[in-house]
Design a protein around this motif. Structure first.
Motif, mmCIF file in Angstrom:
data_model
loop_
_atom_site.group_PDB
_atom_site.id
_atom_site.type_symbol
_atom_site.label_atom_id
_atom_site.label_comp_id
_atom_site.label_asym_id
_atom_site.label_seq_id
_atom_site.Cartn_x
_atom_site.Cartn_y
_atom_site.Cartn_z
ATOM 1 N N MET A 11 6.166 14.735 -10.492
ATOM 2 C CA MET A 11 4.992 14.089 -11.068
ATOM 3 C C MET A 11 3.840 15.067 -11.291
ATOM 4 O O MET A 11 2.826 14.698 -11.899
ATOM 5 C CB MET A 11 4.534 12.938 -10.171
ATOM 6 N N GLY A 40 6.089 9.107 -8.161
ATOM 7 C CA GLY A 40 6.779 8.437 -9.251
ATOM 8 C C GLY A 40 7.882 7.488 -8.859
ATOM 9 O O GLY A 40 8.398 6.751 -9.699
ATOM 10 N N ARG A 50 0.835 -1.207 0.000
ATOM 11 C CA ARG A 50 0.000 0.000 0.000
ATOM 12 C C ARG A 50 0.869 1.257 0.000
ATOM 13 O O ARG A 50 0.606 2.214 -0.727
ATOM 14 C CB ARG A 50 -0.933 0.010 1.221
ATOM 15 N N ASP A 108 2.668 1.492 -3.429
ATOM 16 C CA ASP A 108 1.740 1.934 -4.475
ATOM 17 C C ASP A 108 1.437 3.421 -4.346
ATOM 18 O O ASP A 108 1.344 4.148 -5.352
ATOM 19 C CB ASP A 108 0.444 1.126 -4.407
ATOM 20 N N LEU A 109 1.260 3.877 -3.122
ATOM 21 C CA LEU A 109 0.969 5.296 -2.888
ATOM 22 C C LEU A 109 2.135 6.176 -3.333
ATOM 23 O O LEU A 109 1.948 7.176 -4.038
ATOM 24 C CB LEU A 109 0.676 5.513 -1.403
ATOM 25 N N GLN A 134 1.563 17.829 -12.978
ATOM 26 C CA GLN A 134 1.298 18.009 -14.406
ATOM 27 C C GLN A 134 1.919 19.287 -14.967
ATOM 28 O O GLN A 134 2.224 19.375 -16.154
ATOM 29 C CB GLN A 134 -0.208 18.011 -14.660
ATOM 30 N N ASP A 150 9.633 4.815 -13.685
ATOM 31 C CA ASP A 150 9.485 3.916 -14.823
ATOM 32 C C ASP A 150 9.584 4.722 -16.117
ATOM 33 O O ASP A 150 9.598 5.951 -16.111
ATOM 34 C CB ASP A 150 8.182 3.114 -14.745
ATOM 35 N N LYS A 180 9.579 4.263 -7.573
ATOM 36 C CA LYS A 180 9.203 2.864 -7.466
ATOM 37 C C LYS A 180 9.943 2.200 -6.299
ATOM 38 O O LYS A 180 11.157 2.350 -6.167
ATOM 39 C CB LYS A 180 9.518 2.117 -8.764
ATOM 40 N N GLY A 195 4.538 5.423 -5.450
ATOM 41 C CA GLY A 195 4.692 5.336 -6.897
ATOM 42 C C GLY A 195 3.690 6.197 -7.635
ATOM 43 O O GLY A 195 4.034 6.882 -8.603
ATOM 44 N N ALA A 196 2.444 6.181 -7.164
ATOM 45 C CA ALA A 196 1.390 6.942 -7.841
ATOM 46 C C ALA A 196 1.554 8.439 -7.642
ATOM 47 O O ALA A 196 1.314 9.229 -8.567
ATOM 48 C CB ALA A 196 0.020 6.500 -7.337
ATOM 49 N N GLU A 197 1.973 8.855 -6.459
ATOM 50 C CA GLU A 197 2.002 10.282 -6.131
ATOM 51 C C GLU A 197 3.301 10.971 -6.516
ATOM 52 O O GLU A 197 3.291 12.128 -6.935
ATOM 53 C CB GLU A 197 1.727 10.485 -4.635
ATOM 54 N N ASP A 245 6.932 7.490 -16.884
ATOM 55 C CA ASP A 245 7.065 8.692 -16.061
ATOM 56 C C ASP A 245 8.342 9.455 -16.404
ATOM 57 O O ASP A 245 8.368 10.690 -16.365
ATOM 58 C CB ASP A 245 7.041 8.329 -14.573
#
Length: 290
Positions: free
Chosen positions: A220, A33, A23, A26-27, A222, A243, A35, A29-31, A246
């Motif tokens: 990350m 970038g 968890r 994943d958080l 925009q 990755d 890994k 990585g998503a927020e 990104d």
């Protein structure tokens, strides 16, 4: 939290469950970038145990519950980022880039702007960590200004971690960290305490600190709230944690902030191969915008 929770007798036996590590990974990585593969699990546990102690929690299980079940994530988010990000940095790291900046890149940039009176060169360290790269750039450019007298410069350092940004703004470093600084530059740009303590430290001179600005930035995001006429961007040794998709997005956003003829410098272990960015390579890991 109303009370101090009991701490395990042996903190080394305190581990994140696979579910909780996943968890958190994943958080992150998503927020931001970065890994976090399973091989990083023990390292992350070691760093988060400091947060367990700071919050007065009993274990990593309690910490995970605080994050995901007790609405603690918003308050803990900056600390979580500080804990999981790697902030390896050195003065004059990959020194050939600074030699190239001095010998070729700055003269080429000034030639493009030869109609201006003392143009302002804008340089951006986009993963500045504690500021070693920023102040290395400042030393190199200040020496060049003293030789040429025909330009000015300003440096922006950005990072996701508030902790390292604070260190950069303070500009105080262990004496052993600045050993790569050439002696002449060390004499001009480093201040030593009159009574050094057990762990000697140095501080960057105010003349350089005034030319540097630090700001928080999540690569990350925009959009980036900074100038779009930057002359040189350093983004070294951070893309390796992202990755490919990104990496490409970050590079495209940064290139959009370069003026025509500006340069992007990556780490020697990184590459723009496979990206949609079309720039002219002028040296290893150095690219020029058309």
């Amino acid at each position: 939290m109303s009370q101090l929770l009991a701490r395990p007798e042996n903190a080394d036996d305190d581990h994140l469950s696979l579910r909780d590590f996943t968890r958190i990974a994943d958080l992150i990585g998503a927020e931001i970038g970065i890994k976090l593969p399973p091989a990083k699990r023990l390292m992350i546990e070691g760093r988060l145990r400091k947060r367990v102690r700071a919050l007065g929690l009993g274990s990593l299980d309690h910490y995970s519950a605080y994050l995901f079940k007790s609405d603690g994530l918003k308050a803990e988010w900056p600390h979580l980022i500080n804990a999981v990000t790697t902030n390896k940095t050195d003065f004059f790291r990959e020194p050939e880039h600074f030699e190239l900046l001095e010998r070729k890149l700055v003269p080429a940039l000034l030639d493009l702007r030869r109609g201006e009176q003392k143009p302002l060169l804008k340089v951006w360290s986009a993963a500045s960590s504690t500021g070693a790269e920023v102040y290395t750039l400042a030393m190199v450019l200040a020496d060049l200004v003293a030789q040429r007298h025909d330009f000015r410069f300003a440096i922006l350092g950005t990072d996701i971690s508030t902790a390292v940004l604070a260190e950069g703004e303070r500009a105080v470093y262990p004496a052993d960290l600045v050993t790569p600084v050439p002696p002449a530059k060390a004499q001009r740009y480093l201040m030593h305490a009159r009574k050094p303590g057990a762990r000697p430290e140095v501080r960057i001179v105010p003349e350089l600190r005034r030319l540097v600005h630090f700001a928080r930035l999540n690569l990350m995001d925009q959009t980036y709230p900074f100038d779009r006429d930057v002359d040189v961007i350093f983004l070294r040794n951070v893309l390796i944690y992202f990755d490919k998709a990104d990496q490409e997005k970050v590079i495209l956003r940064l290139v959009d902030h370069l003026r025509p003829g500006g340069y992007l410098l990556l780490g020697h272990s990184e590459s723009m191969i496979g990206t949609a960015v079309t720039m002219r390579q002028v040296a290893p890991a150095v690219f020029q915008k058309g």
